[in-house]
Design a protein around this motif. Sequence first.
Motif, PDB file in Angstrom:
ATOM      1  N   PRO A 103       0.817  -1.177   0.006  1.00 19.14           N
ATOM      2  CA  PRO A 103      -0.276   0.173   0.051  1.00 19.14           C
ATOM      3  C   PRO A 103       0.784   1.199   0.048  1.00 19.14           C
ATOM      4  O   PRO A 103       0.353   2.260  -0.515  1.00 19.14           O
ATOM      5  CB  PRO A 103      -0.852  -0.149   1.261  1.00 19.14           C
ATOM      6  CG  PRO A 103      -1.035  -1.576   1.495  1.00 19.14           C
ATOM      7  CD  PRO A 103       0.262  -2.110   1.065  1.00 19.14           C
ATOM      8  N   PHE A 165     -10.048   1.531   0.552  1.00 21.61           N
ATOM      9  CA  PHE A 165      -9.047   2.302  -0.159  1.00 21.61           C
ATOM     10  C   PHE A 165      -8.961   3.782   0.187  1.00 21.61           C
ATOM     11  O   PHE A 165      -8.045   4.275   0.566  1.00 21.61           O
ATOM     12  CB  PHE A 165      -9.136   2.352  -1.822  1.00 21.61           C
ATOM     13  CG  PHE A 165      -8.469   0.964  -2.215  1.00 21.61           C
ATOM     14  CD1 PHE A 165      -8.393  -0.337  -1.163  1.00 21.61           C
ATOM     15  CD2 PHE A 165      -8.467   0.744  -3.583  1.00 21.61           C
ATOM     16  CE1 PHE A 165      -8.044  -1.348  -2.002  1.00 21.61           C
ATOM     17  CE2 PHE A 165      -8.110  -0.514  -4.221  1.00 21.61           C
ATOM     18  CZ  PHE A 165      -7.619  -1.568  -3.238  1.00 21.61           C
ATOM     19  N   TYR A 166     -10.311   4.519   0.201  1.00 21.24           N
ATOM     20  CA  TYR A 166     -10.343   5.751   0.617  1.00 21.24           C
ATOM     21  C   TYR A 166      -9.757   6.099   2.095  1.00 21.24           C
ATOM     22  O   TYR A 166      -9.231   6.985   2.334  1.00 21.24           O
ATOM     23  CB  TYR A 166     -11.959   6.162   0.580  1.00 21.24           C
ATOM     24  CG  TYR A 166     -12.392   7.373   1.251  1.00 21.24           C
ATOM     25  CD1 TYR A 166     -12.302   8.633   0.538  1.00 21.24           C
ATOM     26  CD2 TYR A 166     -12.735   7.564   2.488  1.00 21.24           C
ATOM     27  CE1 TYR A 166     -12.649   9.843   0.837  1.00 21.24           C
ATOM     28  CE2 TYR A 166     -12.972   8.875   3.259  1.00 21.24           C
ATOM     29  CZ  TYR A 166     -12.995   9.983   2.206  1.00 21.24           C
ATOM     30  OH  TYR A 166     -13.431  11.201   2.874  1.00 21.24           O
ATOM     31  N   ARG A 167      -9.985   5.233   3.013  1.00 18.01           N
ATOM     32  CA  ARG A 167      -9.528   5.426   4.255  1.00 18.01           C
ATOM     33  C   ARG A 167      -7.725   5.432   4.474  1.00 18.01           C
ATOM     34  O   ARG A 167      -7.142   5.959   5.146  1.00 18.01           O
ATOM     35  CB  ARG A 167      -9.967   4.648   5.257  1.00 18.01           C
ATOM     36  CG  ARG A 167     -11.501   4.945   5.660  1.00 18.01           C
ATOM     37  CD  ARG A 167     -12.135   4.540   6.917  1.00 18.01           C
ATOM     38  NE  ARG A 167     -13.118   5.405   7.381  1.00 18.01           N
ATOM     39  CZ  ARG A 167     -13.821   5.336   8.509  1.00 18.01           C
ATOM     40  NH1 ARG A 167     -13.572   4.592   9.395  1.00 18.01           N
ATOM     41  NH2 ARG A 167     -14.653   6.186   8.907  1.00 18.01           N
ATOM     42  N   ARG A 168      -7.559   4.263   3.737  1.00 12.18           N
ATOM     43  CA  ARG A 168      -5.881   4.111   3.525  1.00 12.18           C
ATOM     44  C   ARG A 168      -5.224   5.225   2.816  1.00 12.18           C
ATOM     45  O   ARG A 168      -4.108   5.759   3.371  1.00 12.18           O
ATOM     46  CB  ARG A 168      -5.596   2.961   2.915  1.00 12.18           C
ATOM     47  CG  ARG A 168      -4.104   2.836   2.578  1.00 12.18           C
ATOM     48  CD  ARG A 168      -3.454   2.637   3.957  1.00 12.18           C
ATOM     49  NE  ARG A 168      -1.925   2.308   3.449  1.00 12.18           N
ATOM     50  CZ  ARG A 168      -0.984   3.347   3.378  1.00 12.18           C
ATOM     51  NH1 ARG A 168      -1.620   4.582   2.995  1.00 12.18           N
ATOM     52  NH2 ARG A 168       0.222   2.970   3.248  1.00 12.18           N
ATOM     53  N   TRP A 169      -5.786   5.820   1.920  1.00 14.04           N
ATOM     54  CA  TRP A 169      -4.886   6.949   1.243  1.00 14.04           C
ATOM     55  C   TRP A 169      -5.210   8.281   1.078  1.00 14.04           C
ATOM     56  O   TRP A 169      -4.808   9.138   0.932  1.00 14.04           O
ATOM     57  CB  TRP A 169      -4.594   6.535  -0.328  1.00 14.04           C
ATOM     58  CG  TRP A 169      -3.688   5.312  -0.619  1.00 14.04           C
ATOM     59  CD1 TRP A 169      -2.676   5.190  -0.385  1.00 14.04           C
ATOM     60  CD2 TRP A 169      -3.985   4.012  -0.889  1.00 14.04           C
ATOM     61  NE1 TRP A 169      -1.994   4.090  -0.429  1.00 14.04           N
ATOM     62  CE2 TRP A 169      -2.979   2.914  -1.028  1.00 14.04           C
ATOM     63  CE3 TRP A 169      -5.474   3.329  -1.476  1.00 14.04           C
ATOM     64  CZ2 TRP A 169      -2.959   1.726  -1.247  1.00 14.04           C
ATOM     65  CZ3 TRP A 169      -5.339   1.902  -1.723  1.00 14.04           C
ATOM     66  CH2 TRP A 169      -4.260   1.201  -1.774  1.00 14.04           C
ATOM     67  N   PHE A 170      -6.803   8.197   1.470  1.00 12.93           N
ATOM     68  CA  PHE A 170      -7.414   9.697   1.346  1.00 12.93           C
ATOM     69  C   PHE A 170      -7.485  10.392   2.797  1.00 12.93           C
ATOM     70  O   PHE A 170      -7.078  11.151   3.356  1.00 12.93           O
ATOM     71  CB  PHE A 170      -8.449   9.930   0.709  1.00 12.93           C
ATOM     72  CG  PHE A 170      -8.232   9.470  -0.887  1.00 12.93           C
ATOM     73  CD1 PHE A 170      -7.711  10.385  -1.849  1.00 12.93           C
ATOM     74  CD2 PHE A 170      -8.204   7.941  -1.395  1.00 12.93           C
ATOM     75  CE1 PHE A 170      -7.329  10.079  -3.125  1.00 12.93           C
ATOM     76  CE2 PHE A 170      -7.799   7.652  -2.719  1.00 12.93           C
ATOM     77  CZ  PHE A 170      -7.334   8.666  -3.549  1.00 12.93           C
ATOM     78  N   SER A 171      -8.399   9.506   3.555  1.00 12.14           N
ATOM     79  CA  SER A 171      -8.771  10.276   4.722  1.00 12.14           C
ATOM     80  C   SER A 171      -7.913   9.745   6.138  1.00 12.14           C
ATOM     81  O   SER A 171      -8.039  10.535   7.101  1.00 12.14           O
ATOM     82  CB  SER A 171     -10.194   9.931   5.104  1.00 12.14           C
ATOM     83  OG  SER A 171     -10.144   8.627   5.762  1.00 12.14           O
ATOM     84  N   LYS A 172      -7.044   8.568   5.815  1.00 11.67           N
ATOM     85  CA  LYS A 172      -6.306   8.060   6.721  1.00 11.67           C
ATOM     86  C   LYS A 172      -6.975   7.905   8.007  1.00 11.67           C
ATOM     87  O   LYS A 172      -6.284   7.635   9.037  1.00 11.67           O
ATOM     88  CB  LYS A 172      -5.115   9.099   7.019  1.00 11.67           C
ATOM     89  CG  LYS A 172      -4.234   9.686   5.599  1.00 11.67           C
ATOM     90  CD  LYS A 172      -3.291   8.664   5.130  1.00 11.67           C
ATOM     91  CE  LYS A 172      -2.699   8.929   3.998  1.00 11.67           C
ATOM     92  NZ  LYS A 172      -1.619   9.907   4.086  1.00 11.67           N
ATOM     93  N   GLU A 173      -8.166   7.468   8.030  1.00 13.24           N
ATOM     94  CA  GLU A 173      -9.043   7.036   9.448  1.00 13.24           C
ATOM     95  C   GLU A 173      -8.634   5.451   9.452  1.00 13.24           C
ATOM     96  O   GLU A 173      -8.304   4.705   8.526  1.00 13.24           O
ATOM     97  CB  GLU A 173     -10.535   7.527   9.039  1.00 13.24           C
ATOM     98  CG  GLU A 173     -10.626   8.999   9.063  1.00 13.24           C
ATOM     99  CD  GLU A 173     -11.925   9.042   8.476  1.00 13.24           C
ATOM    100  OE1 GLU A 173     -12.965   9.876   9.144  1.00 13.24           O
ATOM    101  OE2 GLU A 173     -12.407   8.855   7.272  1.00 13.24           O
TER     102      GLU A 173
ATOM    103  N   HIS B 123      -2.015  17.344   2.456  1.00 16.77           N
ATOM    104  CA  HIS B 123      -2.827  16.521   1.789  1.00 16.77           C
ATOM    105  C   HIS B 123      -4.048  16.531   2.913  1.00 16.77           C
ATOM    106  O   HIS B 123      -5.207  16.423   2.390  1.00 16.77           O
ATOM    107  CB  HIS B 123      -2.198  15.382   1.495  1.00 16.77           C
ATOM    108  CG  HIS B 123      -3.302  14.150   0.993  1.00 16.77           C
ATOM    109  ND1 HIS B 123      -3.453  13.182   1.551  1.00 16.77           N
ATOM    110  CD2 HIS B 123      -4.288  14.494   0.029  1.00 16.77           C
ATOM    111  CE1 HIS B 123      -4.367  12.455   1.019  1.00 16.77           C
ATOM    112  NE2 HIS B 123      -4.859  13.251   0.081  1.00 16.77           N
ATOM    113  N   HIS B 127      -7.947  17.651   1.902  1.00 15.54           N
ATOM    114  CA  HIS B 127      -8.894  16.777   1.938  1.00 15.54           C
ATOM    115  C   HIS B 127     -10.002  17.112   2.799  1.00 15.54           C
ATOM    116  O   HIS B 127     -11.042  16.833   2.590  1.00 15.54           O
ATOM    117  CB  HIS B 127      -8.203  15.311   2.532  1.00 15.54           C
ATOM    118  CG  HIS B 127      -9.344  14.238   2.521  1.00 15.54           C
ATOM    119  ND1 HIS B 127      -9.822  13.725   1.106  1.00 15.54           N
ATOM    120  CD2 HIS B 127     -10.013  13.469   3.476  1.00 15.54           C
ATOM    121  CE1 HIS B 127     -10.679  12.774   1.518  1.00 15.54           C
ATOM    122  NE2 HIS B 127     -10.872  12.753   2.865  1.00 15.54           N
TER     123      HIS B 127
END
Lengths: 189, 189
Positions: A103, A165-173, B123, B127
């Motif tokens: 990832p 995927f959204y949480r891993r790369w965008f929101s980091k939640e 980022h 975001h």
Amino acid sequence: MADTPGAAPDQRVVRSKARVLEETYRLLFEGGIGGVSVDEVARRSGVAKTTIYRHWPTRSALVLDACSKMGGPEPSPDTGSLREDLTILAQRVADQLRDAAWPSVLPSIIDAAERDPAIAGMHERLHAANMQPFLDAIAAAHRRGELPAERDAAALVAEVVGPLFYRRWFSKEPIDPAFVTGVVIHALD
Amino acid sequence: MADTPGAAPDQRVVRSKARVLEETYRLLFEGGIGGVSVDEVARRSGVAKTTIYRHWPTRSALVLDACSKMGGPEPSPDTGSLREDLTILAQRVADQLRDAAWPSVLPSIIDAAERDPAIAGMHERLHAANMQPFLDAIAAAHRRGELPAERDAAALVAEVVGPLFYRRWFSKEPIDPAFVTGVVIHALD
């Protein structure tokens, strides 16, 4: 000394190719695609640049070969319940997003794919292979009549995998089990 | 000649800063973060490197400044229906994913964010600003009693936005209005 088709591969060649790929992986994980140079692979692996170029004519070919061996699909579950199958598969992806090395490399592949058709093609093949177990589980549910025929399989995959995927790369939640379970339930309801 | 606080900015300074940012954008869109060099920005903008470094002490500072001006939030809809609000917002994101320039730059930002805390912070701020209209619409629905109090807002945002991002960067499938509508309906049901 190119490999002769049909002949047993020279063990020294096998070992040095493996060393080259291993150091290419390591550089990928340290710095993404941008961090891989044939000079540095040669230095770390102790394999001469001329030998590396004999097996991989370009830096791109070497990167593609190393990337194409990342991850790899695992067997599809078959519990007889789509919700259970999808939860098992989604939880497996969530575990990898948290713990695996790929990832942290994937964004550099996606970035390169925006501009390099060879990388884009490799990414497409890797992605399709990794999503196949989801499509298999959905096809089985369609055959059992558990899922309405009009429910689109590709959209369902996007609704299950996209939020992870959204949480891993965008929101980091955090991608905790409660989140994974909820994503599957909402996608199926 | 540094800007003096309170004084009217020198118009030549304003114009050359704008030219530098414009060429930085252009390089970002052509080649991602990796494609931006101060040398090339200087060459294209006609602004001397010494002047560029007076305003942005490092290449990273220049990239951060240019990136932080990408996209930008738009006003929140307030139709009185969460499904309608989310469909409007999701369709707006879908339109941008198809037509705007930033979706081709974002993977390079996410890649750099894996290794560079300053880029990761930028980022995160960008975001959060872009997702705020979704959270506003969900908070309004919670206040109206339209959405159960226990339905987590952040998870709902992930379930609406995640599938759109997934199609743009991972599966590369079309993000058409039927898909967008379906994603919102399933996330809310």
